[in-house]
Design a protein around this motif. Structure first.
Motif, PDB file in Angstrom:
ATOM      1  N   TRP A 153      75.290  -5.782  70.996  1.00 48.48           N
ATOM      2  CA  TRP A 153      75.804  -6.489  72.333  1.00 48.48           C
ATOM      3  C   TRP A 153      77.010  -5.566  72.765  1.00 48.48           C
ATOM      4  O   TRP A 153      77.013  -5.418  74.174  1.00 48.48           O
ATOM      5  CB  TRP A 153      76.130  -7.768  72.113  1.00 48.48           C
ATOM      6  CG  TRP A 153      76.725  -8.659  73.192  1.00 48.48           C
ATOM      7  CD1 TRP A 153      76.278  -8.836  74.313  1.00 48.48           C
ATOM      8  CD2 TRP A 153      77.910  -9.447  73.303  1.00 48.48           C
ATOM      9  NE1 TRP A 153      77.075  -9.663  75.056  1.00 48.48           N
ATOM     10  CE2 TRP A 153      78.125 -10.180  74.288  1.00 48.48           C
ATOM     11  CE3 TRP A 153      79.016 -10.118  72.106  1.00 48.48           C
ATOM     12  CZ2 TRP A 153      78.971 -10.850  74.691  1.00 48.48           C
ATOM     13  CZ3 TRP A 153      79.794 -10.671  72.505  1.00 48.48           C
ATOM     14  CH2 TRP A 153      79.985 -11.285  73.506  1.00 48.48           C
TER      15      TRP A 153
ATOM     16  N   GLY B  52      76.266  -1.316  72.400  1.00 48.91           N
ATOM     17  CA  GLY B  52      75.199  -0.855  73.106  1.00 48.91           C
ATOM     18  C   GLY B  52      74.281   0.045  72.159  1.00 48.91           C
ATOM     19  O   GLY B  52      73.486   1.010  72.562  1.00 48.91           O
ATOM     20  N   GLU B  53      74.456  -0.111  70.794  1.00 52.81           N
ATOM     21  CA  GLU B  53      73.764   0.457  69.907  1.00 52.81           C
ATOM     22  C   GLU B  53      72.256   0.112  69.769  1.00 52.81           C
ATOM     23  O   GLU B  53      71.710  -1.017  70.424  1.00 52.81           O
ATOM     24  CB  GLU B  53      74.164   0.392  68.517  1.00 52.81           C
ATOM     25  CG  GLU B  53      75.699   0.862  68.349  1.00 52.81           C
ATOM     26  CD  GLU B  53      75.771   0.776  66.822  1.00 52.81           C
ATOM     27  OE1 GLU B  53      75.298   0.366  65.838  1.00 52.81           O
ATOM     28  OE2 GLU B  53      77.178   1.187  66.589  1.00 52.81           O
TER      29      GLU B  53
END
Length: 140
Positions: A113, A116-117
């Motif tokens: 979240w 942004g992985e």
């Protein structure tokens, strides 16, 4: 083997040892006193390493947001360890540790979240297995 994998394995081993040593050390003292000793040792070791490696000067280069995030991380770590030590003082280390490792699920969700992985089936399945394992271990 990549360095981060080796460091992660070493972290896992020492984290496991830490809980057992702490349980022995908390005999007949409060969780806060035990955590105070532990934290003083950590502070001393990290300060020594920063001074030895001359990395203490990097603190001056931190931006305000970086500094703020590190302070918030320190607060979260403090709260985590305060509650962890209270829990192992009163409960079984094996149960407390299993519940504590539920933090992996929170970390994975926040990494998707906020950082942004990438999300993969492997990560989702692994996280589900960790959750299931934690629930099995603490189920009464």
């Amino acid at each position: 083997m990549e360095n981060w994998i080796l460091f992660s394995i070493l972290s896992m081993i020492f984290a496991g040892i830490t809980s057992i040593l702490a349980k022995f050390g908390l005999k007949d003292i409060s969780a806060e006193a035990g955590l105070g000793v532990r934290t003083a040792v950590i502070f001393s070791i990290i300060t020594f390493i920063c001074l030895k490696n001359d990395t203490i000067k990097e603190i001056q280069t931190l931006s305000k947001p970086q500094f703020g995030f590190l302070v918030l991380s320190g607060i979260a770590t403090s709260l985590s360890w305060i509650f962890y030590y209270k829990a192992i003082k009163e409960g079984l280390v094996s149960y407390v540790s299993a519940i504590d490792k539920g933090s992996i699920v929170i970390t994975v969700l926040l990494s998707f979240w906020l950082l942004g992985e990438p999300i993969s089936l492997k990560i989702i399945l692994g996280t589900c297995f960790i959750t299931a394992g934690m629930l099995i271990l603490v189920w009464k």
